[in-house]
Write a protein that holds these residues in place. Structure first.
Motif, PDB file in Angstrom:
ATOM      1  N   LEU A  37       1.989 -14.820 -14.976  1.00  0.00           N
ATOM      2  CA  LEU A  37       1.738 -13.722 -14.045  1.00  0.00           C
ATOM      3  C   LEU A  37       2.845 -12.672 -14.070  1.00  0.00           C
ATOM      4  CD1 LEU A  37      -0.124 -12.668 -11.760  1.00  0.00           C
ATOM      5  CD2 LEU A  37       1.268 -14.015 -10.178  1.00  0.00           C
ATOM      6  N   VAL A  38       4.067 -13.119 -14.297  1.00  0.00           N
ATOM      7  CA  VAL A  38       5.208 -12.198 -14.286  1.00  0.00           C
ATOM      8  C   VAL A  38       5.010 -11.140 -15.360  1.00  0.00           C
ATOM      9  CG1 VAL A  38       7.683 -11.992 -14.701  1.00  0.00           C
ATOM     10  CG2 VAL A  38       6.796 -13.887 -13.314  1.00  0.00           C
ATOM     11  N   GLY A  39       5.047  -9.870 -14.927  1.00  0.00           N
ATOM     12  CA  GLY A  39       4.890  -8.776 -15.872  1.00  0.00           C
ATOM     13  C   GLY A  39       4.296  -7.553 -15.217  1.00  0.00           C
ATOM     14  N   HIS A  40       4.020  -6.562 -16.031  1.00  0.00           N
ATOM     15  CA  HIS A  40       3.503  -5.263 -15.602  1.00  0.00           C
ATOM     16  C   HIS A  40       2.036  -5.180 -16.023  1.00  0.00           C
ATOM     17  CE1 HIS A  40       4.727  -0.850 -14.923  1.00  0.00           C
ATOM     18  NE2 HIS A  40       3.421  -0.923 -14.853  1.00  0.00           N
ATOM     19  N   TRP A  41       1.148  -5.005 -15.059  1.00  0.00           N
ATOM     20  CA  TRP A  41      -0.296  -5.026 -15.298  1.00  0.00           C
ATOM     21  C   TRP A  41      -0.930  -3.697 -14.918  1.00  0.00           C
ATOM     22  CZ3 TRP A  41      -1.963  -9.316 -17.734  1.00  0.00           C
ATOM     23  CH2 TRP A  41      -1.162 -10.457 -17.652  1.00  0.00           C
ATOM     24  N   VAL A  42      -1.888  -3.252 -15.735  1.00  0.00           N
ATOM     25  CA  VAL A  42      -2.610  -1.999 -15.520  1.00  0.00           C
ATOM     26  C   VAL A  42      -4.084  -2.332 -15.281  1.00  0.00           C
ATOM     27  CG1 VAL A  42      -3.239   0.234 -16.510  1.00  0.00           C
ATOM     28  CG2 VAL A  42      -1.009  -0.778 -17.036  1.00  0.00           C
ATOM     29  N   LEU A  43      -4.656  -1.770 -14.212  1.00  0.00           N
ATOM     30  CA  LEU A  43      -6.062  -2.019 -13.903  1.00  0.00           C
ATOM     31  C   LEU A  43      -6.946  -1.401 -14.981  1.00  0.00           C
ATOM     32  CD1 LEU A  43      -8.073  -3.200 -11.810  1.00  0.00           C
ATOM     33  CD2 LEU A  43      -8.147  -0.920 -10.787  1.00  0.00           C
ATOM     34  N   VAL A  65       0.250  -2.987 -11.139  1.00  0.00           N
ATOM     35  CA  VAL A  65       0.930  -3.964 -10.296  1.00  0.00           C
ATOM     36  C   VAL A  65       1.975  -4.659 -11.163  1.00  0.00           C
ATOM     37  CG1 VAL A  65      -0.820  -5.757 -10.688  1.00  0.00           C
ATOM     38  CG2 VAL A  65       0.620  -5.877  -8.664  1.00  0.00           C
ATOM     39  N   VAL A  66       3.152  -4.867 -10.584  1.00  0.00           N
ATOM     40  CA  VAL A  66       4.246  -5.509 -11.307  1.00  0.00           C
ATOM     41  C   VAL A  66       4.658  -6.755 -10.523  1.00  0.00           C
ATOM     42  CG1 VAL A  66       6.583  -5.263 -12.220  1.00  0.00           C
ATOM     43  CG2 VAL A  66       5.056  -3.270 -12.137  1.00  0.00           C
ATOM     44  N   PHE A  67       4.472  -7.919 -11.157  1.00  0.00           N
ATOM     45  CA  PHE A  67       4.904  -9.186 -10.570  1.00  0.00           C
ATOM     46  C   PHE A  67       6.241  -9.543 -11.199  1.00  0.00           C
ATOM     47  CE2 PHE A  67       0.305  -9.414 -10.030  1.00  0.00           C
ATOM     48  CZ  PHE A  67       0.192  -9.871  -8.722  1.00  0.00           C
ATOM     49  N   ALA A  68       7.275  -9.702 -10.383  1.00  0.00           N
ATOM     50  CA  ALA A  68       8.609 -10.035 -10.879  1.00  0.00           C
ATOM     51  C   ALA A  68       8.878 -11.531 -10.712  1.00  0.00           C
ATOM     52  CB  ALA A  68       9.658  -9.225 -10.132  1.00  0.00           C
ATOM     53  N   ALA A  69       9.796 -12.043 -11.506  1.00  0.00           N
ATOM     54  CA  ALA A  69      10.143 -13.463 -11.453  1.00  0.00           C
ATOM     55  C   ALA A  69      10.783 -13.846 -10.120  1.00  0.00           C
ATOM     56  CB  ALA A  69      11.085 -13.808 -12.600  1.00  0.00           C
ATOM     57  N   VAL A  73       6.567  -8.149  -5.693  1.00  0.00           N
ATOM     58  CA  VAL A  73       5.438  -7.470  -6.316  1.00  0.00           C
ATOM     59  C   VAL A  73       5.505  -5.996  -5.927  1.00  0.00           C
ATOM     60  CG1 VAL A  73       3.837  -8.046  -4.431  1.00  0.00           C
ATOM     61  CG2 VAL A  73       2.926  -7.470  -6.686  1.00  0.00           C
ATOM     62  N   THR A  74       5.248  -5.139  -6.905  1.00  0.00           N
ATOM     63  CA  THR A  74       5.282  -3.697  -6.688  1.00  0.00           C
ATOM     64  C   THR A  74       3.926  -3.126  -7.085  1.00  0.00           C
ATOM     65  OG1 THR A  74       7.630  -3.674  -7.228  1.00  0.00           O
ATOM     66  CG2 THR A  74       6.488  -1.543  -7.249  1.00  0.00           C
ATOM     67  N   THR A  82       3.606   2.638  -4.387  1.00  0.00           N
ATOM     68  CA  THR A  82       2.852   2.755  -3.126  1.00  0.00           C
ATOM     69  C   THR A  82       3.134   1.594  -2.190  1.00  0.00           C
ATOM     70  OG1 THR A  82       0.927   1.612  -4.062  1.00  0.00           O
ATOM     71  CG2 THR A  82       0.967   4.039  -4.206  1.00  0.00           C
ATOM     72  N   GLY A  83       3.734   0.536  -2.707  1.00  0.00           N
ATOM     73  CA  GLY A  83       4.074  -0.607  -1.877  1.00  0.00           C
ATOM     74  C   GLY A  83       4.892  -1.611  -2.644  1.00  0.00           C
ATOM     75  N   LYS A  84       5.706  -2.335  -1.897  1.00  0.00           N
ATOM     76  CA  LYS A  84       6.524  -3.384  -2.497  1.00  0.00           C
ATOM     77  C   LYS A  84       6.699  -4.472  -1.450  1.00  0.00           C
ATOM     78  CE  LYS A  84      10.639  -4.184  -5.184  1.00  0.00           C
ATOM     79  NZ  LYS A  84      11.689  -3.565  -5.971  1.00  0.00           N
ATOM     80  N   THR A  85       6.478  -5.717  -1.856  1.00  0.00           N
ATOM     81  CA  THR A  85       6.602  -6.839  -0.940  1.00  0.00           C
ATOM     82  C   THR A  85       6.861  -8.102  -1.748  1.00  0.00           C
ATOM     83  OG1 THR A  85       5.557  -7.951   0.948  1.00  0.00           O
ATOM     84  CG2 THR A  85       4.116  -7.323  -0.866  1.00  0.00           C
ATOM     85  N   THR A  86       6.885  -9.220  -1.084  1.00  0.00           N
ATOM     86  CA  THR A  86       7.013 -10.496  -1.763  1.00  0.00           C
ATOM     87  C   THR A  86       5.626 -11.060  -2.023  1.00  0.00           C
ATOM     88  OG1 THR A  86       7.122 -11.673   0.337  1.00  0.00           O
ATOM     89  CG2 THR A  86       9.218 -11.019  -0.661  1.00  0.00           C
ATOM     90  N   TYR A  87       5.556 -12.030  -2.912  1.00  0.00           N
ATOM     91  CA  TYR A  87       4.292 -12.735  -3.130  1.00  0.00           C
ATOM     92  C   TYR A  87       4.587 -14.211  -3.305  1.00  0.00           C
ATOM     93  CZ  TYR A  87       5.182 -13.227  -8.171  1.00  0.00           C
ATOM     94  OH  TYR A  87       5.709 -13.566  -9.385  1.00  0.00           O
TER      95      TYR A  87
END
Length: 143
Positions: A37-43, A65-69, A73-74, A82-87
């Motif tokens: 899951l960790v990585g940069h994803w484009v819809l 969406v960018v999931f970081a280790a 998540v950004t 537009t948003g940044k939080t934990t996941y």
């Protein structure tokens, strides 16, 4: 003779214990998904929803969406955050397919999302809303 036998047996048990302690533990499916899951994803497209149609992503509204280790998540729209939080990831039974799934819980996004990872590979991520009329979001990895 009996003393040598007990000594050998004790040495054998000690060796087995050491080898078992040094062996690498197996990776759970949830941990494997977390790594992928960790990585940069484009819809790329969505499907489902009330219309049930497949809709290609709008290039004028590039969603990423960018999931970081570090469990951050950004969310981006046209390159702007537009948003940044934990996941976090957790296992639960899906309402949609009645099977155990790995769900994604976003920190303080809106609190109403109930989404699970339907598929994640090195190049594709599919996240599905766990509702009867939920959407599927198909992402490709940005390199």
């Amino acid at each position: 003779m009996k003393r040598i036998s007990h000594t050998n047996w004790l040495a054998f048990l000690l060796l087995v214990g050491v080898l078992a302690g040094c062996s690498k533990g197996s990776v759970s499916p949830q941990e494997a998904q977390a790594d992928l899951l960790v990585g940069h994803w484009v819809l790329a497209q969505t499907d489902g929803g009330l219309s049930g149609r497949v809709m290609p992503a709008d290039p004028a509204h590039r969603q990423e969406v960018v999931f970081a280790a570090d469990k951050q998540v950004t969310f981006l729209l046209n390159g702007a955050v537009t948003g940044k939080t934990t996941y976090s990831l957790f296992q639960a039974n899906s309402y949609v397919n009645r099977r155990p799934q790995t769900f994604v819980a976003y920190g303080a996004r809106t609190g109403s999302e109930k989404e699970f990872i339907e598929r994640v590979t090195a190049t594709q991520l599919v996240i599905v809303e766990d509702y009867a009329d939920g959407r599927g979001y198909y992402y490709t990895r940005r390199l």
